[in-house]
Design a protein around this motif. Structure first.
Motif, PDB file in Angstrom:
ATOM      1  N   PRO B  35       0.839  -1.197   0.000  1.00 27.10           N
ATOM      2  CA  PRO B  35       0.000   0.000   0.000  1.00 27.10           C
ATOM      3  C   PRO B  35       0.877   1.252   0.000  1.00 27.10           C
ATOM      4  CG  PRO B  35      -0.105  -1.151   2.120  1.00 27.10           C
ATOM      5  CD  PRO B  35       0.639  -2.035   1.182  1.00 27.10           C
ATOM      6  N   GLY B  36       0.512   2.210  -0.833  1.00 29.42           N
ATOM      7  CA  GLY B  36       1.256   3.464  -0.853  1.00 29.42           C
ATOM      8  C   GLY B  36       2.359   3.495  -1.888  1.00 29.42           C
ATOM      9  N   THR B  84      -7.345  -3.579   0.963  1.00 32.85           N
ATOM     10  CA  THR B  84      -6.471  -2.415   0.922  1.00 32.85           C
ATOM     11  C   THR B  84      -5.938  -2.278  -0.490  1.00 32.85           C
ATOM     12  OG1 THR B  84      -5.810  -2.702   3.194  1.00 32.85           O
ATOM     13  CG2 THR B  84      -4.324  -1.456   1.805  1.00 32.85           C
ATOM     14  N   ILE B 211      -4.851   5.198   1.805  1.00 38.09           N
ATOM     15  CA  ILE B 211      -4.349   4.240   2.790  1.00 38.09           C
ATOM     16  C   ILE B 211      -5.190   4.322   4.057  1.00 38.09           C
ATOM     17  CG2 ILE B 211      -2.396   3.765   4.330  1.00 38.09           C
ATOM     18  CD1 ILE B 211      -0.555   4.475   2.023  1.00 38.09           C
ATOM     19  N   ALA B 215      -6.865   0.872   4.285  1.00 37.49           N
ATOM     20  CA  ALA B 215      -6.015   0.027   5.127  1.00 37.49           C
ATOM     21  C   ALA B 215      -6.286   0.262   6.611  1.00 37.49           C
ATOM     22  CB  ALA B 215      -4.554   0.280   4.800  1.00 37.49           C
ATOM     23  N   PHE B 216      -6.158   1.518   7.070  1.00 37.71           N
ATOM     24  CA  PHE B 216      -6.319   1.769   8.499  1.00 37.71           C
ATOM     25  C   PHE B 216      -7.743   1.472   8.970  1.00 37.71           C
ATOM     26  CE2 PHE B 216      -2.410   4.582   8.476  1.00 37.71           C
ATOM     27  CZ  PHE B 216      -1.680   3.703   9.262  1.00 37.71           C
ATOM     28  N   ILE B 395       0.369  -4.902   8.503  1.00 49.22           N
ATOM     29  CA  ILE B 395      -0.342  -3.961   7.628  1.00 49.22           C
ATOM     30  C   ILE B 395      -0.144  -2.527   8.120  1.00 49.22           C
ATOM     31  CG2 ILE B 395      -2.612  -3.234   6.798  1.00 49.22           C
ATOM     32  CD1 ILE B 395      -3.484  -6.145   6.881  1.00 49.22           C
ATOM     33  N   CYS B 396      -0.211  -2.343   9.445  1.00 48.27           N
ATOM     34  CA  CYS B 396      -0.028  -1.006  10.012  1.00 48.27           C
ATOM     35  C   CYS B 396       1.340  -0.435   9.634  1.00 48.27           C
ATOM     36  CB  CYS B 396      -0.139  -1.034  11.528  1.00 48.27           C
ATOM     37  SG  CYS B 396      -1.831  -0.966  12.070  1.00 48.27           S
ATOM     38  N   SER B 399       1.577   0.361   6.008  1.00 48.29           N
ATOM     39  CA  SER B 399       0.751   1.511   5.654  1.00 48.29           C
ATOM     40  C   SER B 399       1.417   2.820   6.050  1.00 48.29           C
ATOM     41  CB  SER B 399      -0.613   1.414   6.338  1.00 48.29           C
ATOM     42  OG  SER B 399      -1.280   0.256   5.896  1.00 48.29           O
ATOM     43  N   ALA B 403       2.460   5.660   3.404  1.00 47.78           N
ATOM     44  CA  ALA B 403       1.990   7.041   3.468  1.00 47.78           C
ATOM     45  C   ALA B 403       3.168   8.006   3.516  1.00 47.78           C
ATOM     46  CB  ALA B 403       1.096   7.238   4.690  1.00 47.78           C
ATOM     47  N   ALA B 416      -3.064  10.068   6.727  1.00 47.20           N
ATOM     48  CA  ALA B 416      -3.529   8.687   6.620  1.00 47.20           C
ATOM     49  C   ALA B 416      -4.260   8.256   7.888  1.00 47.20           C
ATOM     50  CB  ALA B 416      -2.348   7.757   6.337  1.00 47.20           C
ATOM     51  N   GLY B 420      -8.061   7.373   8.348  1.00 48.26           N
ATOM     52  CA  GLY B 420      -8.378   6.044   8.868  1.00 48.26           C
ATOM     53  C   GLY B 420      -9.524   6.103   9.866  1.00 48.26           C
TER      54      GLY B 420
END
Lengths: 315, 499
Positions: B35-36, B84, B211, B215-216, B395-396, B399, B403, B416, B420
């Motif tokens: 992601p990003g 995501t 994101i 994602a968040f 994932i965190c 992400s 970002a 982001a 989120g």
């Protein structure tokens, strides 16, 4: 980002080592060049050509770091605030001289110490090949009779070419309709499609379309005719006193010691004169123009005054 | 030897060139999947590398094309598996991809993504090779009014992608349009709603916002489910995708791929817009539009074929006019310039020896992509079976990196996280996120082009009726809204019947 961190890390390491850096000759570690515009663009291209040759001349690695955003504000701002030790330099561009006037950022040439100017490209007033206008005067006459009827595309509000077209307007005593675009390329597409009457952009941005006979250049805003377009008269020759263009150069944060700037200036002159750099600029159709540190600083001051005047006239 | 497409393949298949192409595609899939890290960023990161390694023009283009094709495909992998989108263009795919994956059909979903993406890419290659001049000539007829109408058409799709509740979809869409007004005014250049924060000068950064929204918000959602102890790990079945079922939708694939190619060929409109157009078309032509959003194959094939179609399309203005079709081709243009080649009308005249290998690399990249995609689907699909307690922190971290990486700015990380929280609240109260994405992409396009059109001395409201392309696009927009309202009423009754 890793490179930048590496540079910082080395910087701190040197600092911790009891400031031995004071005695080491400059430069003794990699130099970063901040480019305020995106990778793959003209500014990025010339920065990379410069960095490649400079690595050989200075004997330390030069790396390019693109810091984009805010129409160049982010990168210029980052570069101006960098540690004034000569290891973080900025490839400054024309826009730096307009930020204060346009109210975009409190940032100008005063925040930098000039090293060298390496490039300059004049504006080229370009129209469709089958346009009834064959000289700049034809276009101006039409604009005189029909105020605001001539649609001139530029690369963005307050951009170098917007200001160029406004200078032409003021000097010739006419009124255009300025159409801002998101960069020069979309403006050229609109001209090709016949949706606007003219664009003011750099010759390199219309060169191919001129060569295949779809566009023609009415006048170039340089002091003398350009070698690549020898048959095209300058705007001044056609009775309108405008010399205007975009330029690029290298600068350091304003508190950088003079002897470091002098070392950089001397080396960059060698880079500028190297056949490899000259060839790279030629390949990218970027105009070459050298100014030494003091001339460049003076030039920057004048450019900022001219841009401020132009912006305040046009609101 | 006379340059021909065969000579092009010969060059592109040279060991070194093919090797970097293969590496490019694989790397691109990875970059796209994170992601990003977008296709644009992948190409921008690898450009200095191709220069540093002193690659030939053919090799460096092979690599960059590989990254581009790989990343545009790769972005859909996390979209399907963990909701995501890896790149903005994949936000449309997740609407059916993720539910399908949750139902346990992760392998099939990935197969559909791969197949749709491959077909779209190949069809657009064919158009690019044979019809470039025609398409670019038509694209030149797009002026400000036409771009505005295209953006309005895109925005009208909010009605059809809102998943049953058009009112809530419109509220998110308008929220997105408001966010899109932040930043430099496109006509006067004055900063708007930036509150003196330099990080907002270019508007709310799109990738970090994406994101955050996906994602968040998903991470927060999963945490809230986990803490309530209600979480069920999705089962894994149907690991091997079946091609037979996909071929049934060949007409949809061809149509959306052609649409994608055209949208891609318009400078300023790219894969992200195309993906939503593809989804809209799939839903419009479907006999059971109410099933969209529940995980049906058309909901993946449509956007995938259309978005990959845009890759070939984006090359058209670059090759014929020397003008980039999107942000990725802008960087490729720079790469060619560094190699001493100026893309544009003269390239076709003087440098067919470069153009044909370029075409060949595009085709090969798509072939490598389907190969890597199918071979790896089985293994990648297992990501969904990773324990959430391990997956969520990963994932965190990714992400936050994603970002930050775009502009190397902590401000964007804050964007982001804020988005989120917004996204989480929206999901809690059942507001769809896709309209915000659409509005963030199309809002600036609609605004700047309407205002440019109105700047012109001959501007009048009549331009919306008298300019044929504008009028047709606006009619499409009206049709899409009516269709969206009707199908949402239908699915609304379906839901109430079920209750």
């Amino acid at each position: 980002m890793n490179r930048k961190n590496a540079v910082w890390a080395i910087g701190f390491a040197l600092l911790l080592a009891g400031c031995t850096a004071d005695n080491t000759p400059f430069p003794s570690k990699p130099i970063t060049v901040i480019v305020p515009w995106a990778a793959g663009g003209g500014t990025d291209g010339i920065a990379r050509a410069l960095a490649k040759e400079a690595s050989d001349v200075f004997g330390v690695m030069w790396t390019v770091n693109n810091k984009t955003g805010g129409m160049g504000v982010s990168g210029h701002d980052f570069g101006a605030r960098a540690r004034a030790d000569g290891y973080t330099l900025t490839l400054i561009t024309y826009e730096l001289c307009t930020y204060k006037a346009l109210g975009r950022a409190n940032l100008g040439p005063d925040d930098f110490k000039a090293i060298v100017q390496i490039n300059e490209d004049p504006g080229a007033i370009t129209v469709q090949a089958d346009s009834p206008w064959n000289t700049l005067q034809d276009m101006i006459n039409h604009a005189k009779e029909n105020p605001k009827a001539v649609k001139v595309g530029n690369s963005g509000p307050g951009s170098v070419w917007h200001i160029g077209a406004a200078m032409l307007e003021k000097e010739a005593g006419v009124e255009f309709t300025h159409v801002p675009h998101d960069g020069a390329a979309p403006a050229v597409v609109q001209l090709l499609g016949g949706h606007i009457d003219a664009v003011a952009v750099s010759p390199a941005e219309v060169r191919q379309h001129v060569e295949v006979g779809r566009l023609k250049i009415l006048g170039i805003m340089s002091k003398e005719r350009m070698a690549d377009f020898a048959e095209v008269p300058t705007v001044v020759e056609q009775g309108v006193n405008v010399v205007h263009g975009t330029w690029r150069g290298l600068a350091a944060p304003k508190h950088t010691p003079d002897e470091i700037v002098a070392t950089l200036e001397e080396g960059c002159k060698k880079v500028y004169d190297s056949p490899a750099f000259q060839e790279a600029a030629k390949q990218a159709y970027l105009g070459l123009q050298y100014r030494n540190a003091s001339d460049f600083q003076e030039f920057l001051k004048q450019q900022e005054i001219a841009a401020t005047e132009m912006v305040s006239d046009n609101g | 030897m006379e340059p021909s497409i065969f000579q092009g393949f010969q060059v592109a298949l040279e060991f070194g060139n093919f090797l970097v192409l293969f590496i490019g595609v694989t790397l691109g899939i990875l970059i796209g999947a994170l992601p990003g890290l977008t296709a644009t960023m992948g190409v921008a990161l690898l450009l200095p590398f191709t220069i540093g390694a002193q690659m030939s023009a053919a090799a460096s283009m092979s690599m960059l094309i590989g990254i581009y094709i790989g990343a545009i495909f790769g972005g859909s992998i996390p979209a399907v598996l963990i909701r995501t989108p890896g790149t903005p263009a994949s936000a449309a795919t997740l609407m059916d991809g993720f539910p399908m994956c949750q139902a346990g059909n992760a392998g099939e979903a990935l197969g559909l993504v791969t197949f749709g993406s491959f077909c779209g890419g190949m069809i657009s290659c064919a158009i690019m090779i044979f019809l470039s001049p025609v398409i670019s000539h038509f694209a030149e007829r797009f002026s400000y009014a036409e771009y505005f109408a295209l953006a309005v058409f895109g925005l009208s799709m909010i009605a059809s992608i809102s998943g049953g509740n058009v009112l809530k979809g419109m509220i998110s869409g308008i929220f997105g349009l408001l966010l899109a007004t932040v930043g430099f005014d496109p006509v006067s250049g004055v900063p708007r709603y930036t509150f003196g924060m330099p990080g907002l000068l270019d508007g709310v950064s799109f990738i970090p916002a994406l994101i955050g929204l996906f994602a968040f918000s998903q991470v927060f959602m999963d945490i809230s489910i986990l803490t309530q102890g209600k979480f069920e790990q999705p089962a894994l079945k149907n690991m091997i995708p079946r091609i037979g079922g996909m071929l049934k939708h060949w007409f949809l694939i061809v149509r959306t791929a052609l649409m994608g190619t055209f949208v891609g060929s318009l400078p300023g409109a790219g894969c992200d817009i195309a993906a939503f157009i593809g989804l809209n078309e799939a839903k419009r032509s479907s006999r059971h539009p109410e099933k969209f959003g529940t995980g049906i194959p058309e909901g993946i094939l449509g956007p995938e074929a259309c978005k990959s179609g845009a890759t070939g399309g984006a090359m058209i203005p670059m090759l014929t006019l020397g003008i980039p079709g999107d942000a990725v081709t802008a960087i490729m243009l720079g790469a060619l310039t560094i190699q001493g080649l100026q893309p544009g009308p003269l390239l076709f005249k003087d440098h067919l020896d470069v153009v044909y290998p370029f075409f060949a690399s595009m085709i090969l990249a798509n072939i490598v992509m389907i190969f890597v995609g199918f071979v790896s689907a089985k293994y990648i699909a297992k990501i969904v079976s990773i324990d959430k307690k391990i997956l969520l922190p990963v994932i965190c971290v990714l992400s936050v990196i994603g970002a930050y990486a775009m502009r190397q700015s902590l401000f964007d990380v804050a964007v982001a996280i804020v988005m989120g929280v917004v996204g989480f609240a929206m999901r809690k109260w059942d507001y769809p996120a896709a309209p915000i994405v659409l509005a963030l992409i199309l809002g600036p396009m609609a605004e700047s082009n309407l205002r440019r059109a109105l700047l012109l001395p001959d501007a009048s409201v009549m331009m919306f009726f008298t300019r044929p392309i504008t009028a047709v696009l606006l009619l499409f927009a009206i049709g899409t809204v009516i269709f969206g309202l009707r199908s949402s009423m239908k699915s609304g009754t379906a839901v109430s019947d079920a209750r």
